[in-house]
Design a protein around this motif. Structure first.
Motif, PDB file in Angstrom:
ATOM      1  N   LEU A  77       0.817  -1.211   0.000  1.00  0.00           N
ATOM      2  CA  LEU A  77       0.000   0.000   0.000  1.00  0.00           C
ATOM      3  C   LEU A  77       0.850   1.261   0.000  1.00  0.00           C
ATOM      4  O   LEU A  77       0.483   2.273  -0.595  1.00  0.00           O
ATOM      5  CB  LEU A  77      -0.946   0.002   1.203  1.00  0.00           C
ATOM      6  CG  LEU A  77      -1.974  -1.135   1.242  1.00  0.00           C
ATOM      7  CD1 LEU A  77      -2.953  -0.935   2.387  1.00  0.00           C
ATOM      8  CD2 LEU A  77      -2.720  -1.265  -0.076  1.00  0.00           C
ATOM      9  N   TYR A 123      -2.462  -6.024  -2.194  1.00  0.00           N
ATOM     10  CA  TYR A 123      -2.760  -4.728  -2.803  1.00  0.00           C
ATOM     11  C   TYR A 123      -4.053  -4.786  -3.608  1.00  0.00           C
ATOM     12  O   TYR A 123      -4.913  -3.905  -3.494  1.00  0.00           O
ATOM     13  CB  TYR A 123      -1.607  -4.290  -3.703  1.00  0.00           C
ATOM     14  CG  TYR A 123      -1.860  -2.983  -4.428  1.00  0.00           C
ATOM     15  CD1 TYR A 123      -1.547  -1.766  -3.838  1.00  0.00           C
ATOM     16  CD2 TYR A 123      -2.429  -2.974  -5.700  1.00  0.00           C
ATOM     17  CE1 TYR A 123      -1.794  -0.575  -4.497  1.00  0.00           C
ATOM     18  CE2 TYR A 123      -2.676  -1.784  -6.363  1.00  0.00           C
ATOM     19  CZ  TYR A 123      -2.350  -0.589  -5.762  1.00  0.00           C
ATOM     20  OH  TYR A 123      -2.608   0.593  -6.417  1.00  0.00           O
ATOM     21  N   TYR A 124      -4.199  -5.831  -4.417  1.00  0.00           N
ATOM     22  CA  TYR A 124      -5.376  -5.907  -5.283  1.00  0.00           C
ATOM     23  C   TYR A 124      -6.631  -6.313  -4.506  1.00  0.00           C
ATOM     24  O   TYR A 124      -7.740  -5.883  -4.863  1.00  0.00           O
ATOM     25  CB  TYR A 124      -5.092  -6.839  -6.459  1.00  0.00           C
ATOM     26  CG  TYR A 124      -4.114  -6.203  -7.429  1.00  0.00           C
ATOM     27  CD1 TYR A 124      -4.512  -5.159  -8.250  1.00  0.00           C
ATOM     28  CD2 TYR A 124      -2.787  -6.608  -7.475  1.00  0.00           C
ATOM     29  CE1 TYR A 124      -3.625  -4.546  -9.116  1.00  0.00           C
ATOM     30  CE2 TYR A 124      -1.880  -5.999  -8.336  1.00  0.00           C
ATOM     31  CZ  TYR A 124      -2.311  -4.961  -9.157  1.00  0.00           C
ATOM     32  OH  TYR A 124      -1.428  -4.346  -9.997  1.00  0.00           O
ATOM     33  N   ARG A 127      -7.802  -3.065  -3.082  1.00  0.00           N
ATOM     34  CA  ARG A 127      -8.530  -2.222  -4.040  1.00  0.00           C
ATOM     35  C   ARG A 127      -9.993  -2.658  -4.129  1.00  0.00           C
ATOM     36  O   ARG A 127     -10.899  -1.838  -4.215  1.00  0.00           O
ATOM     37  CB  ARG A 127      -7.905  -2.301  -5.432  1.00  0.00           C
ATOM     38  CG  ARG A 127      -6.468  -1.877  -5.580  1.00  0.00           C
ATOM     39  CD  ARG A 127      -6.087  -0.529  -5.064  1.00  0.00           C
ATOM     40  NE  ARG A 127      -7.015   0.543  -5.273  1.00  0.00           N
ATOM     41  CZ  ARG A 127      -6.883   1.756  -4.726  1.00  0.00           C
ATOM     42  NH1 ARG A 127      -5.851   1.993  -3.927  1.00  0.00           N
ATOM     43  NH2 ARG A 127      -7.746   2.696  -4.938  1.00  0.00           N
ATOM     44  N   ALA A 130     -11.711  -1.723  -0.763  1.00  0.00           N
ATOM     45  CA  ALA A 130     -11.864  -0.264  -0.655  1.00  0.00           C
ATOM     46  C   ALA A 130     -12.988   0.247  -1.539  1.00  0.00           C
ATOM     47  O   ALA A 130     -13.661   1.227  -1.201  1.00  0.00           O
ATOM     48  CB  ALA A 130     -10.547   0.418  -1.018  1.00  0.00           C
ATOM     49  N   ALA A 131     -13.217  -0.431  -2.676  1.00  0.00           N
ATOM     50  CA  ALA A 131     -14.283  -0.004  -3.588  1.00  0.00           C
ATOM     51  C   ALA A 131     -15.665  -0.189  -2.965  1.00  0.00           C
ATOM     52  O   ALA A 131     -16.634   0.450  -3.394  1.00  0.00           O
ATOM     53  CB  ALA A 131     -14.187  -0.780  -4.892  1.00  0.00           C
ATOM     54  N   ARG A 135     -15.425   6.347   0.262  1.00  0.00           N
ATOM     55  CA  ARG A 135     -14.139   6.888  -0.201  1.00  0.00           C
ATOM     56  C   ARG A 135     -13.692   7.974   0.771  1.00  0.00           C
ATOM     57  O   ARG A 135     -13.845   9.170   0.513  1.00  0.00           O
ATOM     58  CB  ARG A 135     -14.266   7.424  -1.617  1.00  0.00           C
ATOM     59  CG  ARG A 135     -14.499   6.335  -2.640  1.00  0.00           C
ATOM     60  CD  ARG A 135     -14.557   6.897  -4.055  1.00  0.00           C
ATOM     61  NE  ARG A 135     -14.756   5.848  -5.028  1.00  0.00           N
ATOM     62  CZ  ARG A 135     -13.784   5.165  -5.601  1.00  0.00           C
ATOM     63  NH1 ARG A 135     -12.541   5.420  -5.273  1.00  0.00           N
ATOM     64  NH2 ARG A 135     -14.045   4.224  -6.481  1.00  0.00           N
ATOM     65  N   ALA A 208      -1.147   3.673  -2.602  1.00  0.00           N
ATOM     66  CA  ALA A 208      -2.539   3.245  -2.727  1.00  0.00           C
ATOM     67  C   ALA A 208      -3.500   4.416  -2.577  1.00  0.00           C
ATOM     68  O   ALA A 208      -4.585   4.414  -3.146  1.00  0.00           O
ATOM     69  CB  ALA A 208      -2.861   2.173  -1.686  1.00  0.00           C
ATOM     70  N   ALA A 211      -3.572   6.177  -5.963  1.00  0.00           N
ATOM     71  CA  ALA A 211      -3.991   5.372  -7.110  1.00  0.00           C
ATOM     72  C   ALA A 211      -5.280   5.910  -7.712  1.00  0.00           C
ATOM     73  O   ALA A 211      -6.084   6.536  -7.023  1.00  0.00           O
ATOM     74  CB  ALA A 211      -4.171   3.917  -6.689  1.00  0.00           C
ATOM     75  N   ALA A 213      -8.102   4.652  -8.409  1.00  0.00           N
ATOM     76  CA  ALA A 213      -9.342   4.263  -7.744  1.00  0.00           C
ATOM     77  C   ALA A 213      -9.578   5.062  -6.489  1.00  0.00           C
ATOM     78  O   ALA A 213     -10.675   5.099  -5.939  1.00  0.00           O
ATOM     79  CB  ALA A 213      -9.318   2.767  -7.405  1.00  0.00           C
ATOM     80  N   GLY A 214      -8.536   5.731  -5.995  1.00  0.00           N
ATOM     81  CA  GLY A 214      -8.672   6.492  -4.772  1.00  0.00           C
ATOM     82  C   GLY A 214      -8.709   7.991  -4.979  1.00  0.00           C
ATOM     83  O   GLY A 214      -8.591   8.752  -4.027  1.00  0.00           O
TER      84      GLY A 214
END
Length: 219
Positions: A77, A123-124, A127, A130-131, A135, A208, A211, A213-214
């Motif tokens: 991360l 890590y994946y 993701r 976290a989705a 947020r 992370a 990234a 997505a964040g």
């Protein structure tokens, strides 16, 4: 979680884990050559030093057993999955050669557990988790803590399979998962505390957090 020399006697397991880890490290080296951010350079050394020191500090669990930080998810991360894997590989190699912590012949197995499963896989998984959460900083840390715990349990289960293939009794699976489910709580707490401290001062250094997505996360 460090598997010592002599514990794995199943040749195909040693060969397969060595090949998989070598491939992951080679790909990671190739990936970071074009993706390494100058801001990450100081973090690489700091993360490696923290994980190295953290793995040397054991905390008691029960029945005379103890646990220690794996640091794979934290490295992933902070630095991204590929650089995180490289940091874990270097830490494990130094520990095996210089301190006898984890075996040389099983370095591939140990990297597969803490570098591939924890740093890259973690890590994946993070993701994806976290989705599903808000947020926000709290959502980010919650996903990180859960993923850190899960990485310890997953790595312990895979390590148990390695041991089963080498002739250990079937009870080792339940023992490893049960014990590391408790150790994972400490892993989650340390991961959240470190990430929280870095986010409070330099969120731009947390890969992370930066990234795509964040991008919509808020403090």
């Amino acid at each position: 979680m460090h598997i010592p020399d002599g514990f794995l006697s199943h040749g195909p397991t040693i060969a397969a884990t060595s090949a998989a880890s070598a491939g992951a490290v080679a790909y990671s080296l190739r990936a970071v050559r074009t993706k390494l951010d100058e801001r990450q350079v100081p973090m690489v050394g700091l993360t490696a030093a923290f994980v190295f020191a953290g793995q040397m500090v054991n905390f008691p669990i029960a029945f005379g057993t103890s646990g220690h930080l794996l640091g794979g998810v934290l490295a992933g991360l902070l630095l991204g999955p590929w650089l995180g894997c490289l940091v874990m590989a270097v830490v494990l190699l130094v520990q095996a050669i210089g301190f006898g912590d984890g075996g040389i012949t099983v370095i591939g197995a140990n990297i597969s557990l803490m570098g591939v499963i924890a740093a890259i896989g973690g890590y994946y998984v993070f993701r994806g988790v976290a989705a599903l959460l808000p947020r926000s900083r709290a959502g980010f840390l919650g996903a990180a803590g859960f993923t850190a715990w899960l990485s310890v349990v997953a790595a312990s289960a895979v390590a148990a399979v390695y041991l089963l293939l080498s002739g250990f009794p079937q009870q080792v699976l339940a023992y490893m998962i049960g014990l590391h489910a408790v150790i994972g709580i400490g892993e989650a707490a340390i991961t959240v505390l470190v990430l929280s401290a870095v986010l409070a001062s330099r969120p731009d250094l947390v890969a992370a957090w930066r990234a795509p997505a964040g991008e919509a996360v808020t403090a």
